[in-house]
Motif scaffolding. Structure first.
Motif, PDB file in Angstrom:
ATOM      1  N   UNK A 199       0.837  -1.200   0.000  1.00 40.45           N
ATOM      2  CA  UNK A 199       0.000   0.000   0.000  1.00 40.45           C
ATOM      3  C   UNK A 199       0.873   1.251   0.000  1.00 40.45           C
ATOM      4  N   UNK A 200       0.501   2.237  -0.831  1.00 35.05           N
ATOM      5  CA  UNK A 200       1.243   3.487  -0.894  1.00 35.05           C
ATOM      6  C   UNK A 200       0.353   4.670  -0.508  1.00 35.05           C
ATOM      7  N   UNK A 201       0.921   5.557   0.305  1.00 38.35           N
ATOM      8  CA  UNK A 201       0.280   6.815   0.696  1.00 38.35           C
ATOM      9  C   UNK A 201       1.333   7.907   0.579  1.00 38.35           C
ATOM     10  N   UNK A 202       0.919   9.112   0.225  1.00 37.67           N
ATOM     11  CA  UNK A 202       1.879  10.204   0.086  1.00 37.67           C
ATOM     12  C   UNK A 202       2.186  10.817   1.446  1.00 37.67           C
ATOM     13  N   UNK A 203       3.462  10.982   1.739  1.00 40.41           N
ATOM     14  CA  UNK A 203       3.901  11.638   2.962  1.00 40.41           C
ATOM     15  C   UNK A 203       4.694  12.883   2.632  1.00 40.41           C
ATOM     16  N   UNK A 204       4.499  13.918   3.436  1.00 44.00           N
ATOM     17  CA  UNK A 204       5.181  15.185   3.166  1.00 44.00           C
ATOM     18  C   UNK A 204       5.593  15.830   4.487  1.00 44.00           C
ATOM     19  N   UNK A 205       6.826  16.311   4.539  1.00 39.80           N
ATOM     20  CA  UNK A 205       7.425  16.840   5.764  1.00 39.80           C
ATOM     21  C   UNK A 205       7.734  18.321   5.567  1.00 39.80           C
ATOM     22  N   UNK A 206       7.043  19.184   6.335  1.00 35.76           N
ATOM     23  CA  UNK A 206       7.264  20.625   6.256  1.00 35.76           C
ATOM     24  C   UNK A 206       8.261  21.019   7.333  1.00 35.76           C
ATOM     25  N   UNK A 207       9.387  21.580   6.923  1.00 32.55           N
ATOM     26  CA  UNK A 207      10.406  22.014   7.867  1.00 32.55           C
ATOM     27  C   UNK A 207      10.681  23.495   7.744  1.00 32.55           C
ATOM     28  N   UNK A 208      11.497  24.011   8.634  1.00 28.23           N
ATOM     29  CA  UNK A 208      11.835  25.422   8.601  1.00 28.23           C
ATOM     30  C   UNK A 208      12.657  25.816   7.392  1.00 28.23           C
ATOM     31  N   UNK A 209      13.365  24.850   6.812  1.00 30.41           N
ATOM     32  CA  UNK A 209      14.202  25.168   5.650  1.00 30.41           C
ATOM     33  C   UNK A 209      13.736  24.501   4.370  1.00 30.41           C
ATOM     34  N   UNK A 210      13.013  23.367   4.453  1.00 30.28           N
ATOM     35  CA  UNK A 210      12.601  22.654   3.251  1.00 30.28           C
ATOM     36  C   UNK A 210      11.266  21.956   3.411  1.00 30.28           C
ATOM     37  N   UNK A 211      10.608  21.746   2.272  1.00 27.23           N
ATOM     38  CA  UNK A 211       9.354  20.984   2.208  1.00 27.23           C
ATOM     39  C   UNK A 211       9.632  19.793   1.309  1.00 27.23           C
ATOM     40  N   UNK A 212       9.575  18.581   1.864  1.00 27.42           N
ATOM     41  CA  UNK A 212       9.989  17.405   1.099  1.00 27.42           C
ATOM     42  C   UNK A 212       8.954  16.306   1.231  1.00 27.42           C
ATOM     43  N   UNK A 258      14.086  10.723   6.610  1.00 24.07           N
ATOM     44  CA  UNK A 258      12.840  10.344   5.951  1.00 24.07           C
ATOM     45  C   UNK A 258      11.750   9.936   6.941  1.00 24.07           C
ATOM     46  N   UNK A 259      12.079   9.910   8.232  1.00 26.00           N
ATOM     47  CA  UNK A 259      11.131   9.405   9.230  1.00 26.00           C
ATOM     48  C   UNK A 259       9.840  10.218   9.247  1.00 26.00           C
ATOM     49  N   UNK A 260       9.949  11.545   9.115  1.00 25.81           N
ATOM     50  CA  UNK A 260       8.754  12.376   9.134  1.00 25.81           C
ATOM     51  C   UNK A 260       7.828  12.091   7.971  1.00 25.81           C
ATOM     52  N   UNK A 261       8.405  11.863   6.795  1.00 26.80           N
ATOM     53  CA  UNK A 261       7.608  11.544   5.605  1.00 26.80           C
ATOM     54  C   UNK A 261       6.869  10.230   5.807  1.00 26.80           C
ATOM     55  N   UNK A 262       7.585   9.231   6.312  1.00 30.39           N
ATOM     56  CA  UNK A 262       6.980   7.914   6.533  1.00 30.39           C
ATOM     57  C   UNK A 262       5.885   8.001   7.590  1.00 30.39           C
ATOM     58  N   UNK A 263       6.156   8.702   8.693  1.00 31.15           N
ATOM     59  CA  UNK A 263       5.165   8.825   9.754  1.00 31.15           C
ATOM     60  C   UNK A 263       3.927   9.582   9.311  1.00 31.15           C
ATOM     61  N   UNK A 264       4.108  10.602   8.493  1.00 30.09           N
ATOM     62  CA  UNK A 264       2.958  11.345   7.978  1.00 30.09           C
ATOM     63  C   UNK A 264       2.073  10.441   7.128  1.00 30.09           C
ATOM     64  N   UNK A 265       2.704   9.620   6.295  1.00 29.19           N
ATOM     65  CA  UNK A 265       1.942   8.683   5.460  1.00 29.19           C
ATOM     66  C   UNK A 265       1.216   7.651   6.324  1.00 29.19           C
ATOM     67  N   UNK A 266       1.874   7.184   7.393  1.00 29.01           N
ATOM     68  CA  UNK A 266       1.225   6.231   8.296  1.00 29.01           C
ATOM     69  C   UNK A 266      -0.032   6.820   8.914  1.00 29.01           C
ATOM     70  N   UNK A 267       0.056   8.070   9.355  1.00 27.21           N
ATOM     71  CA  UNK A 267      -1.111   8.734   9.962  1.00 27.21           C
ATOM     72  C   UNK A 267      -2.230   8.914   8.935  1.00 27.21           C
ATOM     73  N   UNK A 305      -0.528  12.747   3.827  1.00 26.97           N
ATOM     74  CA  UNK A 305      -0.184  13.030   5.214  1.00 26.97           C
ATOM     75  C   UNK A 305       0.892  14.093   5.262  1.00 26.97           C
ATOM     76  N   UNK A 306       0.708  15.104   6.104  1.00 24.60           N
ATOM     77  CA  UNK A 306       1.670  16.196   6.196  1.00 24.60           C
ATOM     78  C   UNK A 306       2.108  16.402   7.639  1.00 24.60           C
ATOM     79  N   UNK A 307       3.372  16.738   7.810  1.00 23.10           N
ATOM     80  CA  UNK A 307       3.859  17.142   9.124  1.00 23.10           C
ATOM     81  C   UNK A 307       3.906  18.657   9.198  1.00 23.10           C
TER      82      UNK A 307
END
Length: 249
Positions: free
Chosen positions: A1-14, A234-243, A61-63
């Motif tokens: 199963x695939x879900x999109x994960x995205x991590x918003x940081x102070x310097x980058x959005x990945x 990559x942990x934030x991206x993976x965790x966002x997708x899990x949520x 999923x976004x952080x």
């Protein structure tokens, strides 16, 4: 199963699609710079750019680097524009992404969830604290595998300052500290957190987790075990997708 994960940081959005069976990115991640000032509209445009890079049309999923309540409302914004406070982030991002289902979670909490399920905290009981060192210091606190959300331990006072102003990786870069000098600051911070929570394990995340060999050996006198995050930045991206997957179910 695939879900999109995205991590918003102070310097980058990945972000990237995430393979939730493996707990890893399904494709190479794509990153854009966080706009300055990092206003809701500016960040939402960056999020849209990352998602559209893949032509993704499903749940996302976004952080967010701050306290998120009710899965949507932003309560703090230490490293982005203060206009984020009280913003309905889920509604903002969903609208910008054309109505896609959106889940929003604190960035360090997302990274912690991923590390506890797939990484360095897997099958660990007791008190575990993940700390992400980046533009600030994020934290995720787990007791017997259960998350205590929105702890924001990077804002504990240390020598009269927010700890993240002294011990984040941004502080290291801004002050041009050596790895050894920075590690001594991190040690003082970890000692303070250990005094308050007595964890069995510290997981060190964020971009510095890729370079743990340069500083972990300088951190002495901490009773808890200290290990780098296995999913690294990559942990934030993976965790966002899990949520997001949990919400989709």
């Amino acid at each position: 199963m695939q879900i999109f994960g995205l991590d918003i940081g102070g310097s980058g959005i990945k972000g990237a699609p995430v393979d939730l069976d493996r707990g890893d990115l399904a494709e190479e991640r794509f990153k854009v710079l966080t706009p300055h000032p990092a206003t809701p509209d500016g960040v939402a445009d960056g999020v849209k750019q990352v998602v559209e890079h893949y032509g993704w049309t499903g749940p996302v999923g976004l952080t967010f680097p701050g306290v998120v309540t009710d899965g949507s409302t932003i309560r703090t914004a230490a490293n982005v524009d203060k206009s984020w406070i009280d913003t309905d982030a889920r509604a903002l991002f969903s609208e910008r992404l054309g109505g896609h289902p959106v889940t929003v979670v604190n960035d360090a909490d997302a990274a912690g969830v991923a590390e506890m399920h797939f990484g360095a905290g897997r099958d660990r009981r007791g008190t575990v604290i993940l700390l992400t060192f980046g533009t600030g210091i994020g934290s995720a606190l787990f007791v017997d595998g259960t998350l205590v959300p929105n702890t924001e331990l990077g804002h504990l006072e240390l020598h009269g300052h927010d700890a993240e102003k002294r011990a984040s990786s941004k502080a290291k870069e801004d002050e041009e500290l050596t790895w050894e000098h920075w590690a001594h600051r991190v040690r003082k911070y970890l000692a303070h957190v250990e005094m308050l929570f007595s964890p069995e394990l510290f997981i060190i995340g964020g971009g510095v987790s890729r370079k743990s060999h340069k500083f972990l050996h300088y951190i002495e006198g901490i009773k808890a075990e200290i290990v780098p995050a296995q999913l690294q930045n990559n942990a934030g991206i993976v965790g966002a997708a899990m949520r997001a997957a949990e919400k989709a179910d």
